[in-house]
Scaffold this motif. Structure first.
Motif, short mmCIF file in Angstrom:
data_model
loop_
_atom_site.label_atom_id
_atom_site.label_comp_id
_atom_site.label_asym_id
_atom_site.label_seq_id
_atom_site.Cartn_x
_atom_site.Cartn_y
_atom_site.Cartn_z
N PHE A 292 -0.16 58.91 -84.75
CA PHE A 292 0.22 57.78 -84.21
C PHE A 292 1.37 56.94 -84.54
CE2 PHE A 292 -0.68 53.42 -82.45
CZ PHE A 292 -0.47 53.61 -80.77
N VAL A 293 1.49 56.77 -85.76
CA VAL A 293 2.35 55.88 -86.40
C VAL A 293 3.75 56.57 -86.08
CG1 VAL A 293 3.05 54.99 -88.32
CG2 VAL A 293 0.84 54.98 -87.94
N ALA A 294 3.70 57.91 -86.16
CA ALA A 294 5.07 58.41 -85.81
C ALA A 294 5.30 58.43 -84.37
CB ALA A 294 4.86 60.05 -86.34
N ALA A 295 4.55 58.36 -83.71
CA ALA A 295 4.95 58.11 -82.16
C ALA A 295 5.78 56.72 -82.22
CB ALA A 295 3.78 58.32 -81.27
N MET A 296 4.69 55.87 -82.68
CA MET A 296 5.37 54.29 -82.61
C MET A 296 6.73 54.33 -83.26
SD MET A 296 2.20 52.67 -84.32
CE MET A 296 2.83 51.13 -85.13
N LEU A 297 7.07 54.80 -84.09
CA LEU A 297 8.32 54.95 -84.66
C LEU A 297 9.58 55.73 -83.90
CD1 LEU A 297 7.54 55.12 -88.57
CD2 LEU A 297 8.10 53.23 -87.23
N ALA A 298 9.03 56.84 -83.23
CA ALA A 298 9.94 57.63 -82.52
C ALA A 298 10.41 56.94 -81.24
CB ALA A 298 9.32 59.20 -82.38
N ALA A 299 9.20 56.01 -80.82
CA ALA A 299 9.65 55.48 -79.66
C ALA A 299 10.93 54.13 -79.65
CB ALA A 299 8.38 54.43 -78.83
N ILE A 300 10.95 53.77 -80.73
CA ILE A 300 11.90 52.55 -80.98
C ILE A 300 13.23 52.65 -80.47
CG2 ILE A 300 13.07 51.26 -82.89
CD1 ILE A 300 10.47 51.28 -84.66
N PRO A 301 13.90 53.80 -80.53
CA PRO A 301 15.31 53.69 -79.97
C PRO A 301 15.58 53.57 -78.41
CG PRO A 301 15.09 55.42 -81.63
CD PRO A 301 13.80 54.99 -81.50
N ARG A 302 14.28 54.23 -77.76
CA ARG A 302 14.10 53.82 -76.47
C ARG A 302 13.85 52.50 -76.21
NH1 ARG A 302 10.85 57.45 -71.98
NH2 ARG A 302 11.47 56.17 -70.13
N TRP A 303 13.00 51.93 -76.90
CA TRP A 303 12.56 50.53 -76.74
C TRP A 303 13.68 49.47 -77.08
CZ3 TRP A 303 7.55 51.29 -79.84
CH2 TRP A 303 6.51 51.74 -79.18
N ARG A 304 14.50 49.91 -77.91
CA ARG A 304 15.75 49.02 -78.27
C ARG A 304 16.73 48.98 -76.85
NH1 ARG A 304 17.12 45.66 -81.67
NH2 ARG A 304 18.91 46.71 -82.41
N ARG A 305 16.86 50.28 -76.23
CA ARG A 305 17.68 50.23 -75.22
C ARG A 305 17.16 49.43 -73.75
NH1 ARG A 305 17.90 55.77 -77.01
NH2 ARG A 305 16.56 56.16 -75.20
N GLN A 306 16.16 48.93 -73.87
CA GLN A 306 15.31 48.25 -72.66
C GLN A 306 15.51 46.84 -73.01
OE1 GLN A 306 11.52 50.52 -73.16
NE2 GLN A 306 11.70 51.32 -71.24
N ARG A 307 15.32 46.01 -71.89
CA ARG A 307 15.39 44.59 -71.83
C ARG A 307 13.91 44.24 -72.00
NH1 ARG A 307 17.85 41.16 -66.98
NH2 ARG A 307 17.99 39.50 -68.34
N LEU A 308 13.19 43.69 -72.95
CA LEU A 308 11.90 43.48 -73.17
C LEU A 308 11.82 42.00 -72.88
CD1 LEU A 308 11.36 45.10 -76.60
CD2 LEU A 308 10.89 46.08 -74.29
N ASP A 309 10.91 41.90 -71.74
CA ASP A 309 10.62 40.40 -71.57
C ASP A 309 9.50 39.74 -72.32
OD1 ASP A 309 10.38 38.01 -69.73
OD2 ASP A 309 8.67 38.88 -68.54
N LYS A 310 8.69 40.63 -72.95
CA LYS A 310 7.72 40.23 -74.14
C LYS A 310 7.79 41.27 -75.24
CE LYS A 310 4.15 38.99 -70.66
NZ LYS A 310 2.98 39.31 -69.74
N PRO A 311 7.58 40.55 -76.40
CA PRO A 311 7.54 41.22 -77.45
C PRO A 311 6.76 42.58 -77.68
CG PRO A 311 6.52 39.22 -78.02
CD PRO A 311 6.87 39.20 -76.72
N VAL A 312 7.35 43.38 -78.48
CA VAL A 312 6.28 44.66 -78.84
C VAL A 312 6.33 44.51 -80.32
CG1 VAL A 312 6.41 47.26 -78.76
CG2 VAL A 312 7.33 46.09 -77.03
N HIS A 313 4.83 44.49 -80.70
CA HIS A 313 4.74 44.36 -82.11
C HIS A 313 4.13 45.59 -82.51
CE1 HIS A 313 4.26 39.92 -81.82
NE2 HIS A 313 4.17 40.28 -80.55
#
Length: 391
Positions: free
Chosen positions: A113-134
């Protein structure tokens, strides 16, 4: 010396790196946390570290998007259980892939699960986040769960508490909204030594322990017979047991010391503190009999684990959302504990949902299916899209 982490996007590649660190709970987790820190820096993600009293053990809190409270948290621990005495068919700290399964210590519980969290970061960084992802990464879940407590103290102290939290323990990607709490302690018993030919000159700690353990057994039967029932749990009542027990040194000496461990796994509605007080009341006659032999004698209690239960409503919006995203018809109850109870107690609505099967955890040749990691990748992206991304 560890090589600097490089930006990678594959969950399996990151899992391979995470498994390579021996983060058995008795060891520091600092080398792994440093690697994760380098990975986050490479992606421009700010983070903070917090620690407990033990050197070399760190929590990590990263925030993507607005650096503030609220939003959605994903949480995973990176400590794992020992491999000592287990018959592994390959190196437990080298990820091995075979027939759609990934073998390695912590692969299921819960570095996947931790690996999946970290792997998701590049995509999240490209999105416009209205609320924080912790991202919450903790130590010592396998022994005390105190890492999560230190982490929440730090987060709340900085005014950065998330609103919602998903704890990615292995549930086969099905939501779990309730689990039992766990209280464990060691009962240390001190008597007085004497030669076994003159037992009247001593105070037998093992005998006192035996009487105490008999009461524990009676209490366990009481819970099974007439305890509070909460449908959904198996078994549906609070359980307790005496586990490890030891005492004495040699047969011809009245044993001066003995100890045993006792635990409760309480359904929501039963309070472990009240059950402990009840047990101590039953132990009072044994305690008083020993104390007649000196102030150093008696029963002494050493806390080991105090993990609160989790109870998220079936009707809570987080429950409904995770059901929708995972395609699950219902949300389950489990009898094991997680950090989710600590997070709920700290004011975050929390649910447990993660890849892999708990039946594989802690065993030799622990494994997680690649298909589970793929489902987790999709789950993380969809949860963030629905909660944190501007429409």
């Amino acid at each position: 010396m560890n090589q600097p982490a490089q930006p990678v996007a594959s969950t399996i590649e990151i899992l391979r790196k995470l498994v390579s660190f021996d983060t058995t709970s008795r060891h520091p987790n600092a080398p792994l946390i440093e690697w994760i820190g380098d990975y986050l820096k490479a992606h421009g993600v700010p983070f903070t570290l917090s620690r407990g009293p033990e050197d070399g053990k760190w929590n990590l809190h990263a925030i993507l998007g607005t650096q503030g409270a609220g939003g959605l948290a994903f949480s995973g621990h990176v400590d794992c259980v020992p491999v000592d005495g287990q018959n592994w068919s390959s190196d437990p700290f080298t990820l091995r892939e075979q027939d759609g399964k990934l073998y390695g210590r912590g692969a299921a519980d819960m570095k996947g699960f931790v690996a999946a969290m970290l792997a998701a970061i590049p995509r999240w960084r490209r999105q416009r986040l209205d609320k924080p992802v912790h991202l919450l990464i903790t130590f010592d879940e396998e022994i005390t769960c105190n890492g999560a407590r230190y982490l929440m103290d730090d987060i709340i102290g900085r005014g950065l508490r998330p609103e919602l939290c998903v704890v990615g323990e292995p549930t086969m990607m099905t939501p779990v909204i309730a689990h039992k709490g766990r209280l464990a302690l060691r009962v240390n018993i001190v008597g007085r030594a004497a030669h076994s030919s003159h037992p009247e000159q001593g105070a037998n700690a093992v005998h006192a322990m035996g009487r105490a353990i008999a009461i524990v057994a009676d209490e366990a039967e009481r819970f099974a017979r007439e305890g509070l029932r909460v449908d959904g749990f198996s078994p549906p009542y609070t359980t307790m047991q005496a586990g490890l027990a030891s005492g004495g040194a040699i047969l011809n000496i009245v044993p001066e010391k003995a100890s045993f461990d006792v635990e409760w796994r309480c359904v929501p509605g039963d309070k472990a503190s009240q059950e402990l007080a009840r047990l101590q009341h039953f132990f009072e006659p044994f305690d008083e009999a020993l104390r007649q032999h000196g102030p150093e004698c008696g029963f002494f209690y050493e806390p080991l684990v105090d993990l609160p239960p989790l109870a998220l409503s079936q009707d809570h919006p987080l429950t409904e959302l995770v059901r929708q995203v995972t395609g699950s018809n219902q949300a389950g109850f489990v009898s094991y504990g997680t950090e989710a109870g600590i997070y709920q107690q700290a004011g975050m609505a929390s649910i447990v949902c993660g890849p892999g099967d708990i039946a594989q955890a802690h065993k030799p040749d622990e494994w997680i299916a690649t298909s589970q990691l793929e489902r987790c990748d999709d789950f993380l992206q969809e949860m963030v899209r629905r909660i944190c991304v501007l429409s």
